[in-house]
Design an enzyme around this catalytic site. Sequence first.
Site, PDB file in Angstrom:
ATOM      1  N   PHE A  35       0.787  -1.214  -0.024  1.00 47.44           N
ATOM      2  CA  PHE A  35       0.041   0.224   0.062  1.00 47.44           C
ATOM      3  C   PHE A  35       0.902   1.172  -0.035  1.00 47.44           C
ATOM      4  O   PHE A  35       1.305   1.621   0.938  1.00 47.44           O
ATOM      5  CB  PHE A  35      -0.973   0.141   1.222  1.00 47.44           C
ATOM      6  CG  PHE A  35      -2.167   0.920   1.073  1.00 47.44           C
ATOM      7  CD1 PHE A  35      -3.514   0.425   0.716  1.00 47.44           C
ATOM      8  CD2 PHE A  35      -1.963   2.310   1.411  1.00 47.44           C
ATOM      9  CE1 PHE A  35      -4.423   1.518   0.696  1.00 47.44           C
ATOM     10  CE2 PHE A  35      -2.898   3.143   1.425  1.00 47.44           C
ATOM     11  CZ  PHE A  35      -4.185   2.539   1.035  1.00 47.44           C
ATOM     12  N   ASP A  88      -2.382   6.276   6.596  1.00 46.41           N
ATOM     13  CA  ASP A  88      -2.434   5.166   7.534  1.00 46.41           C
ATOM     14  C   ASP A  88      -1.053   4.561   7.942  1.00 46.41           C
ATOM     15  O   ASP A  88      -0.122   5.012   7.195  1.00 46.41           O
ATOM     16  CB  ASP A  88      -3.130   4.191   6.499  1.00 46.41           C
ATOM     17  CG  ASP A  88      -4.437   4.230   6.252  1.00 46.41           C
ATOM     18  OD1 ASP A  88      -5.210   4.964   6.825  1.00 46.41           O
ATOM     19  OD2 ASP A  88      -5.047   3.406   5.221  1.00 46.41           O
ATOM     20  N   ASN A 137      -3.662  12.280  -3.734  1.00 45.56           N
ATOM     21  CA  ASN A 137      -2.873  11.215  -3.261  1.00 45.56           C
ATOM     22  C   ASN A 137      -2.703  10.278  -4.606  1.00 45.56           C
ATOM     23  O   ASN A 137      -3.784   9.962  -5.149  1.00 45.56           O
ATOM     24  CB  ASN A 137      -3.277  10.532  -2.146  1.00 45.56           C
ATOM     25  CG  ASN A 137      -3.408  11.289  -0.828  1.00 45.56           C
ATOM     26  OD1 ASN A 137      -2.260  11.666  -0.429  1.00 45.56           O
ATOM     27  ND2 ASN A 137      -4.551  11.724  -0.472  1.00 45.56           N
ATOM     28  N   PHE A 344     -11.128   8.152  -0.054  1.00 43.86           N
ATOM     29  CA  PHE A 344     -10.643   6.840   0.441  1.00 43.86           C
ATOM     30  C   PHE A 344     -10.317   5.809  -0.615  1.00 43.86           C
ATOM     31  O   PHE A 344     -11.414   5.338  -1.340  1.00 43.86           O
ATOM     32  CB  PHE A 344     -11.533   6.160   1.491  1.00 43.86           C
ATOM     33  CG  PHE A 344     -11.725   6.909   2.796  1.00 43.86           C
ATOM     34  CD1 PHE A 344     -10.893   6.716   3.789  1.00 43.86           C
ATOM     35  CD2 PHE A 344     -12.364   8.236   2.882  1.00 43.86           C
ATOM     36  CE1 PHE A 344     -10.909   7.271   5.132  1.00 43.86           C
ATOM     37  CE2 PHE A 344     -12.359   9.131   3.925  1.00 43.86           C
ATOM     38  CZ  PHE A 344     -11.757   8.728   5.064  1.00 43.86           C
TER      39      PHE A 344
END
Length: 355
Positions: A35, A88, A137, A344
């Site tokens: 990720f 995260d 992002n 998200f």
Amino acid sequence: MSVELDLFPHIERLAYAVGEAPNVSAQLKMVPEDFIVEEVLGFSPSGEGEHLYIHVKAIDYNTEFLLSHIAKGLGVSKKSVVYSGLKDRYAVASQWFSVHLPGNAHIDLSPIENENVTVLEAARNLKKLRRGAHRGNQFTIRLKNMVCDAEQKVVINDRITLIQKEGFPNYFGPQRFGRNENNIASAMRSVESGKSPKKRFQRSITFSALRSLLFNISLSERISDGTWKDALEGDVFALSGTESFFVPNNSDDEEKTSVATRLASGDIAVAGVLYGDGELPQAGIAAKKLLATFAPYSSIMEFLVSQRVAMSVRPYSVLPKDLSYEWESSDVLKLSFFLPKGVFATSLLRELVVC
């Protein structure tokens, strides 16, 4: 309150854009490198000023922990360090911070670096970094241990193609609500007492959880009735990739045609509401539908108004930029895409696999 809490956890109950849940499971974040998220600032620091902008890549650090690490390494208070967006923990994440360091002396950034933290670049700026200042992002994600046959792969590929063309539901992901949606349960205790937490950070979590919950439920309702991307009378619209919205003139046929064309192209999206104090931006049929959806949650609505949380809007759909995919092996799918800030990645993944 118990009636409302019986609906939780709510994420698994939300409608899917394709009408049914994916039937393929995958593992996400087996290692942090599965990720990768790269924060795109969208502007360049001026090169002078008392605020030092630092672009940092971190492995297995969440944003708040990284902020504390930077403050300690530079010998400043945590209040002197600010960031634009939260990232995260279990990931490889690059993001920007600014540190209030008056003067033009060279700053040694080596105390920040370790085997998991790398300084990518640094430059001074006249103003400090603001929350939400970044443009978006860039994500690179690997889904692993996918057990699927050739037919299921075709379905996944088709869903990706559909998302490339039409976008995906802009749900707030499970990260917003905490483990087992504990942020909602905690927030509901504040609703019951009528008092918000004293600490600013906890207040922010409380308000965000409640408003995000209501938004997700309203979006799910619009998906269920097939209107999440189609305009109802009284709807408002968000400009793609921005926080701006507008209310069209429904009596102008030319403007109606323009709205329909822009919706189809992804230039704009139907917007839902982040509920709070103030006038509801929607009107007519859209407002009636929204209020009917929110009716079971009147205690949450009353609490948000009493706390003077400002009303705002959020698009119901998002069109990712430069979405590409590659089957690296029979059970590993690599995805790459750019999302505007506040969107998200897990909400995109939710349309493809269960993970």
